[in-house]
Write an enzyme that holds these catalytic residues in place. Sequence first.
Site, PDB file in Angstrom:
ATOM      1  N   HIS A 150      10.134  29.430  35.202  1.00 32.78           N
ATOM      2  CA  HIS A 150       9.474  30.047  34.302  1.00 32.78           C
ATOM      3  C   HIS A 150       8.458  30.928  35.187  1.00 32.78           C
ATOM      4  O   HIS A 150       7.680  30.358  36.087  1.00 32.78           O
ATOM      5  CB  HIS A 150       8.775  29.013  33.303  1.00 32.78           C
TER       6      HIS A 150
ATOM      7  N   ASN B 200       3.432  36.943  32.810  1.00 31.74           N
ATOM      8  CA  ASN B 200       4.239  35.934  31.897  1.00 31.74           C
ATOM      9  C   ASN B 200       4.601  36.662  30.775  1.00 31.74           C
ATOM     10  O   ASN B 200       3.755  37.044  29.725  1.00 31.74           O
ATOM     11  CB  ASN B 200       3.183  34.799  31.764  1.00 31.74           C
TER      12      ASN B 200
ATOM     13  N   CYS C 217       6.858  28.957  26.244  1.00 31.68           N
ATOM     14  CA  CYS C 217       7.471  29.067  27.497  1.00 31.68           C
ATOM     15  C   CYS C 217       8.758  28.348  27.810  1.00 31.68           C
ATOM     16  O   CYS C 217       9.425  28.743  28.699  1.00 31.68           O
ATOM     17  CB  CYS C 217       6.314  28.922  28.443  1.00 31.68           C
TER      18      CYS C 217
HETATM   19  O1  UT7 Z   1       3.119  29.896  30.427  1.00 27.74           O
HETATM   20  C1  UT7 Z   1       2.265  28.546  30.647  1.00 27.74           C
HETATM   21  C2  UT7 Z   1       1.052  29.437  30.491  1.00 27.74           C
HETATM   22  N1  UT7 Z   1       0.028  29.387  31.438  1.00 27.74           N
HETATM   23  C3  UT7 Z   1      -0.026  28.506  32.552  1.00 27.74           C
HETATM   24  O2  UT7 Z   1       0.911  28.413  33.213  1.00 27.74           O
HETATM   25  C4  UT7 Z   1      -1.244  28.835  33.413  1.00 27.74           C
HETATM   26  C5  UT7 Z   1      -1.756  28.001  34.336  1.00 27.74           C
HETATM   27  N2  UT7 Z   1      -2.842  28.115  35.031  1.00 27.74           N
HETATM   28  C6  UT7 Z   1      -3.208  29.217  35.798  1.00 27.74           C
HETATM   29  O3  UT7 Z   1      -2.353  30.133  36.008  1.00 27.74           O
HETATM   30  C7  UT7 Z   1      -4.499  29.333  36.423  1.00 27.74           C
HETATM   31  O4  UT7 Z   1      -5.385  28.135  36.025  1.00 27.74           O
HETATM   32  C8  UT7 Z   1      -5.411  30.571  36.068  1.00 27.74           C
HETATM   33  C9  UT7 Z   1      -4.935  31.963  36.785  1.00 27.74           C
HETATM   34  C10 UT7 Z   1      -5.445  30.649  34.450  1.00 27.74           C
HETATM   35  C11 UT7 Z   1      -6.927  30.470  36.445  1.00 27.74           C
HETATM   36  O5  UT7 Z   1      -6.806  30.352  37.787  1.00 27.74           O
HETATM   37  P1  UT7 Z   1      -7.822  29.056  38.386  1.00 27.74           P
HETATM   38  O6  UT7 Z   1      -7.630  29.070  39.938  1.00 27.74           O
HETATM   39  O7  UT7 Z   1      -7.605  27.785  37.683  1.00 27.74           O
HETATM   40  O8  UT7 Z   1      -9.216  29.510  38.001  1.00 27.74           O
HETATM   41  P2  UT7 Z   1     -10.420  29.096  36.937  1.00 27.74           P
HETATM   42  O9  UT7 Z   1     -10.089  29.117  35.436  1.00 27.74           O
HETATM   43  O10 UT7 Z   1     -10.763  27.642  37.589  1.00 27.74           O
HETATM   44  O11 UT7 Z   1     -11.551  30.168  37.341  1.00 27.74           O
HETATM   45  C12 UT7 Z   1     -12.274  30.074  38.389  1.00 27.74           C
HETATM   46  C13 UT7 Z   1     -13.237  31.269  38.411  1.00 27.74           C
HETATM   47  C14 UT7 Z   1     -14.290  31.113  37.452  1.00 27.74           C
HETATM   48  O12 UT7 Z   1     -15.548  31.647  37.807  1.00 27.74           O
HETATM   49  P3  UT7 Z   1     -16.643  30.549  38.046  1.00 27.74           P
HETATM   50  O13 UT7 Z   1     -16.984  29.700  37.167  1.00 27.74           O
HETATM   51  O14 UT7 Z   1     -16.070  30.007  39.391  1.00 27.74           O
HETATM   52  O15 UT7 Z   1     -17.634  31.495  38.455  1.00 27.74           O
HETATM   53  C15 UT7 Z   1     -13.711  32.031  36.054  1.00 27.74           C
HETATM   54  O16 UT7 Z   1     -14.770  32.463  35.175  1.00 27.74           O
HETATM   55  O17 UT7 Z   1     -12.450  32.415  38.270  1.00 27.74           O
HETATM   56  C16 UT7 Z   1     -13.071  33.278  37.044  1.00 27.74           C
HETATM   57  N3  UT7 Z   1     -12.191  33.942  36.306  1.00 27.74           N
HETATM   58  C17 UT7 Z   1     -12.095  35.266  36.813  1.00 27.74           C
HETATM   59  N4  UT7 Z   1     -12.357  36.186  37.409  1.00 27.74           N
HETATM   60  C18 UT7 Z   1     -11.870  37.351  37.568  1.00 27.74           C
HETATM   61  C19 UT7 Z   1     -11.317  33.740  35.282  1.00 27.74           C
HETATM   62  N5  UT7 Z   1     -10.373  34.601  34.811  1.00 27.74           N
HETATM   63  C20 UT7 Z   1     -10.710  35.757  36.023  1.00 27.74           C
HETATM   64  C21 UT7 Z   1     -10.593  36.777  36.166  1.00 27.74           C
HETATM   65  N6  UT7 Z   1     -10.840  37.810  36.964  1.00 27.74           N
HETATM   66  N7  UT7 Z   1      -9.322  37.390  35.150  1.00 27.74           N
END
Ligand code: UT7
Length: 388
Positions: A315, A345, A146
């Site tokens: 980014h 992304n 990235c």
């Molecule tokens: O280029 C660099 C690359 N990456 C990044 O910069 C990523 C940076 N991080 C993020 O963008 C965020 O952390 C994410 C968008 C990836 C995730 O968001 P979050 O608010 O951190 O969610 P989380 O991973 O803590 O998950 C929260 C809940 C979980 O369910 P439970 O355990 O609370 O029941 C996940 O299983 O959301 C669930 N979840 C989803 N639900 C529906 C995770 N992905 C999804 C999904 N759809 N796609």
Amino acid sequence: MTRGARRGARGEFFVTEKSGELFHGHFGGSRMSQPRALLVGTGISVPPLVVDNTMLARIIDTNDEWIRTRSGIVSRRYVEPGVSSSQLGTEAARAALADAGVETSEVDYLVCATMTPDYYFPGAGTLIQQQLGLSPLPALDIRQQCAGFAYGMQMVDALIRSGIAKTVLLVGADVHTSVMPFSEATWDCLYGRSSEPLDEEIFAWNSRFRHLLVLFGDGAGAMVFKAHDKDDGRGILSSALYGDGENCEILYVPGGGSLNRPWVTAEMIAEGVTVPVMKGRSVFKLAVTRMPQVTREILANNGYTLDDLDLLIMHQANLRINEAAQKQLGLPAERVHNNIQKYGNTTSATLPLCFHEAKQAGKAPEGSLVAFTALGAGLHWGSVLMRI
Ligand code: UT7
């Protein structure tokens, strides 16, 4: 003149950056200044196929509301099978050369940033050179994921300041669909080619990677830089880049490399270890602290403050990251630009893709001061400051 640009008595842009002075040397008693890398053209290439959140919900346990709320993404573009990073990169490069009015024969160096090259090796640089019909030239591949395009800009700056190159083509291209672990049945269901609902097991497999898959899209962007001798303060001013392996395992692909013998097996694919591992929360926290930090740093290094900055291009990994960074920096909406909503992304392509559209929207006129900042796998992060 735009806000933040300073003019000296002769009407030239006033060069205050400390690092800029480093590059003004005295040779044989006469003062000589090195050329700067001036951005003379930009171009992008995104595949025509738009995949919205509702389409993804056919194949992954997700929904439009979750994706929009957590990431701001509404849709992304996917290539058709057989379209590679070098092909997208070539199209973006062609568009950038046309925008610059630069002939292919003028290009004397090519730098390509991608984390999804067409092959394990070679990289995409020579493939782009060949598809563009460029004569043999130095073609460099860099892989800082990235942050790849920001690293590429520093490379361009160094190549031009040193006199090694005069016209440099910088390309960022990524085809993320190539690392998505989808079966044929999944693709058919995604595109509505099959009326059958997806097998439960396949749906569960796809959903295992849902936090990751919903974020990424395919795309490419390119910039053309020329050596600029006028002492008007335009061009790449300086860069502040970092790399630290400490947090490598919060974003990496465990399988498919030289740590394994052979480098990839059917078992690895079956286990899903050729799909990136991403600890989203950890990456999020680092991005919202380090991108603003390094942006302040690059401005201070050059004798500027946030008030001088006309535009910040970040980014595009998550709109919520960028909103938090913007808030920390206290920048109004008109001084940032985001387009993750449309493209997701696209890794190496986000900075040129976003800048190109900001420029089209009139946010980067000649003389404006623009900072580019990124953070990604490695970890690598940094900022580059440029006077347009
Ligand atoms: O280029 C660099 C690359 N990456 C990044 O910069 C990523 C940076 N991080 C993020 O963008 C965020 O952390 C994410 C968008 C990836 C995730 O968001 P979050 O608010 O951190 O969610 P989380 O991973 O803590 O998950 C929260 C809940 C979980 O369910 P439970 O355990 O609370 O029941 C996940 O299983 O959301 C669930 N979840 C989803 N639900 C529906 C995770 N992905 C999804 C999904 N759809 N796609």
